[in-house]
Design an enzyme around this catalytic site. Structure first.
Site, PDB file in Angstrom:
ATOM      1  N   HIS A  62       0.849  -1.183   0.000  1.00 19.57           N
ATOM      2  CA  HIS A  62       0.000   0.000   0.000  1.00 19.57           C
ATOM      3  C   HIS A  62       0.891   1.242   0.000  1.00 19.57           C
ATOM      4  O   HIS A  62       2.117   1.146   0.071  1.00 19.57           O
ATOM      5  CB  HIS A  62      -0.960  -0.005   1.194  1.00 19.57           C
ATOM      6  CG  HIS A  62      -0.304   0.072   2.531  1.00 19.57           C
ATOM      7  ND1 HIS A  62       0.507  -0.940   3.034  1.00 19.57           N
ATOM      8  CD2 HIS A  62      -0.333   1.027   3.500  1.00 19.57           C
ATOM      9  CE1 HIS A  62       0.934  -0.606   4.232  1.00 19.57           C
ATOM     10  NE2 HIS A  62       0.448   0.593   4.540  1.00 19.57           N
ATOM     11  N   HIS A  64       1.306   3.894   2.051  1.00 20.61           N
ATOM     12  CA  HIS A  64       1.803   4.621   3.217  1.00 20.61           C
ATOM     13  C   HIS A  64       3.328   4.717   3.165  1.00 20.61           C
ATOM     14  O   HIS A  64       4.013   3.794   2.709  1.00 20.61           O
ATOM     15  CB  HIS A  64       1.353   3.940   4.521  1.00 20.61           C
ATOM     16  CG  HIS A  64      -0.033   4.345   4.943  1.00 20.61           C
ATOM     17  ND1 HIS A  64      -0.858   3.551   5.702  1.00 20.61           N
ATOM     18  CD2 HIS A  64      -0.740   5.487   4.699  1.00 20.61           C
ATOM     19  CE1 HIS A  64      -2.005   4.178   5.927  1.00 20.61           C
ATOM     20  NE2 HIS A  64      -1.953   5.348   5.321  1.00 20.61           N
ATOM     21  N   ASP A  66       5.885   4.495   5.178  1.00 19.35           N
ATOM     22  CA  ASP A  66       6.827   3.545   5.763  1.00 19.35           C
ATOM     23  C   ASP A  66       6.942   2.253   4.945  1.00 19.35           C
ATOM     24  O   ASP A  66       7.711   1.363   5.278  1.00 19.35           O
ATOM     25  CB  ASP A  66       6.459   3.229   7.214  1.00 19.35           C
ATOM     26  CG  ASP A  66       5.060   2.660   7.379  1.00 19.35           C
ATOM     27  OD1 ASP A  66       4.160   3.059   6.619  1.00 19.35           O
ATOM     28  OD2 ASP A  66       4.859   1.804   8.270  1.00 19.35           O
ATOM     29  N   HIS A  67       6.188   2.189   3.823  1.00 17.85           N
ATOM     30  CA  HIS A  67       6.267   1.027   2.933  1.00 17.85           C
ATOM     31  C   HIS A  67       6.788   1.397   1.543  1.00 17.85           C
ATOM     32  O   HIS A  67       7.075   0.494   0.749  1.00 17.85           O
ATOM     33  CB  HIS A  67       4.896   0.365   2.813  1.00 17.85           C
ATOM     34  CG  HIS A  67       4.413  -0.253   4.092  1.00 17.85           C
ATOM     35  ND1 HIS A  67       4.420  -1.608   4.333  1.00 17.85           N
ATOM     36  CD2 HIS A  67       3.943   0.321   5.225  1.00 17.85           C
ATOM     37  CE1 HIS A  67       3.960  -1.840   5.546  1.00 17.85           C
ATOM     38  NE2 HIS A  67       3.666  -0.678   6.114  1.00 17.85           N
ATOM     39  N   HIS A 139      -7.515  -2.000   5.763  1.00 17.19           N
ATOM     40  CA  HIS A 139      -6.666  -0.950   6.314  1.00 17.19           C
ATOM     41  C   HIS A 139      -7.297   0.399   5.983  1.00 17.19           C
ATOM     42  O   HIS A 139      -8.339   0.470   5.328  1.00 17.19           O
ATOM     43  CB  HIS A 139      -5.261  -1.076   5.726  1.00 17.19           C
ATOM     44  CG  HIS A 139      -4.218  -0.264   6.437  1.00 17.19           C
ATOM     45  ND1 HIS A 139      -4.124  -0.201   7.806  1.00 17.19           N
ATOM     46  CD2 HIS A 139      -3.221   0.530   5.948  1.00 17.19           C
ATOM     47  CE1 HIS A 139      -3.124   0.590   8.136  1.00 17.19           C
ATOM     48  NE2 HIS A 139      -2.563   1.049   7.028  1.00 17.19           N
ATOM     49  N   ASP A 210      -0.487  -3.892   5.674  1.00 10.93           N
ATOM     50  CA  ASP A 210      -1.058  -3.560   6.972  1.00 10.93           C
ATOM     51  C   ASP A 210      -2.530  -3.951   6.960  1.00 10.93           C
ATOM     52  O   ASP A 210      -3.238  -3.678   5.991  1.00 10.93           O
ATOM     53  CB  ASP A 210      -0.922  -2.085   7.257  1.00 10.93           C
ATOM     54  CG  ASP A 210       0.510  -1.624   7.457  1.00 10.93           C
ATOM     55  OD1 ASP A 210       1.425  -2.439   7.310  1.00 10.93           O
ATOM     56  OD2 ASP A 210       0.710  -0.428   7.732  1.00 10.93           O
ATOM     57  N   HIS A 268       6.437  -5.763  11.897  1.00  9.47           N
ATOM     58  CA  HIS A 268       5.743  -4.469  11.871  1.00  9.47           C
ATOM     59  C   HIS A 268       5.312  -4.055  13.279  1.00  9.47           C
ATOM     60  O   HIS A 268       4.160  -3.734  13.544  1.00  9.47           O
ATOM     61  CB  HIS A 268       4.525  -4.548  10.935  1.00  9.47           C
ATOM     62  CG  HIS A 268       4.024  -3.203  10.472  1.00  9.47           C
ATOM     63  ND1 HIS A 268       3.039  -2.510  11.144  1.00  9.47           N
ATOM     64  CD2 HIS A 268       4.351  -2.448   9.403  1.00  9.47           C
ATOM     65  CE1 HIS A 268       2.784  -1.386  10.506  1.00  9.47           C
ATOM     66  NE2 HIS A 268       3.575  -1.315   9.442  1.00  9.47           N
TER      67      HIS A 268
END
Length: 319
Positions: A62, A64, A66-67, A139, A210, A268
């Site tokens: 996805h 976000h 941090d990915h 999510h 997530d 995570h």
């Protein structure tokens, strides 16, 4: 199939954990695949035994930060290193636009070596050895989990029996090992499946992050050898997990139990469970193991080689 965790923290990096990224090494193909690419992933790769020149595919769950914040830097470094290898990137809608915007404003030419594929539910990639499929998880934004399934292999080839039947060694052995039928110079028709043991089931891995607990994760993880599942929060913080649509350690364990997986590896983790705090990640492990005993904690650079089912059977017989 060797799994290496390059980042195991959620949201932000910590002193001991980088943000999300997992590598799947396929040494028989001299390549590895990357799942998510948080900030600093290329530094983690440099500290590992993986070679960036062997990166072939990247699967993004996805959008976000941090990915994905490490993705553009990694692609730029691959180009600057002169490797110029073709890389296929799979991810949600918007990933292509994001990469094109980054390339435009950083004046980077990624050319034709980067192929971006928008994922949907179902089969995403398939070749003669593997099938990768995806499911939409639960999510705050669209997030896909992935299932990597190795195709079944022909059983062990009985070379001694082939020799006794007078079958000449060489190319014909290779055909018979693959289960093909061949006609010998003397006219005999030999079926490869008659000289091979039972088919060896392929290995399977699921990657779910997530997400909060959901049926799609159970579907992806059904009967896999390894389930990699996020465990952002401890059970006592379940209310926060539901608010932010993340999983607790107990949710990850419940998915593993319902899907009948062989091994759960949790990752995570929220930085709130760092050493010295009232709860740390080992408390999350205890919670998960109360539901699903065969659970491990991931940490940066932790590697796990998924055993072939033939090897696992031999080990069980020895025990």
């Amino acid at each position: 199939m060797e799994i290496t965790f390059l980042g195991t923290s959620s949201g932000v990096p910590t002193r001991s954990r980088n943000v999300s990224s997992v590598a799947l090494r396929l040494p028989q193909r001299a390549e590895f695949w990357l799942f998510d690419c948080g900030e600093g992933t290329q530094h983690q790769l440099q500290r590992s035994d993986l070679r960036t020149s062997q990166l072939r595919r990247i699967f993004i769950t996805h959008m976000h930060g941090d990915h994905i914040f490490g993705l553009m830097g990694l692609l730029a470094s691959c180009g600057l290193a002169g490797s110029g290898q073709e890389i296929d990137i799979y991810g949600p809608s918007g990933l292509g636009e994001y990469l094109r915007a980054c390339a435009k404003y950083s004046y980077m030419n990624i050319g034709h070596r980067i192929n971006v594929h928008t994922v949907s539910e179902g089969v995403i990639f398939q070749d003669e050895e593997f099938t990768v499929s995806g499911e939409l998880l639960k999510h705050r934004i669209p997030a896909h989990g992935y299932r990597i399934a190795e195709k079944d292999r022909p059983g062990r080839f009985d070379a001694e029996r082939a020799k006794a039947l007078g079958i000449p060694a060489g190319r014909i052995y290779g055909q018979l090992k693959r289960g093909e039928s061949v006609t010998l110079p003397d006219g005999r028709r030999i079926r490869g499946q008659d000289l091979c043991g039972a088919m060896e089931p392929g290995r399977k891995i699921a990657y779910c992050t997530d997400t909060v607990f959901c049926e799609a994760a159970i579907k992806l993880a059904q009967d896999v050898d390894v389930l990699i599942h996020e465990a952002t929060f401890a059970h006592q913080d379940a209310e926060m997990a539901f608010e932010r649509l993340h999983s607790t350690s107990t949710m990850a364990a419940q998915v593993a139990l319902a899907a009948r997986v062989k091994l759960l590896i949790m990752t995570h983790f929220s930085p709130r469970y760092a050493p010295g705090n009232p709860l740390d990640v080992h408390d999350l492990l205890t919670e998960a193991q109360a539901i699903f005993p065969n659970t491990k904690l991931a940490y940066d650079f932790f590697s796990y080689e998924v055993p072939r089912h033939r090897d696992a059977k031999q080990l069980a017989e020895q025990v």
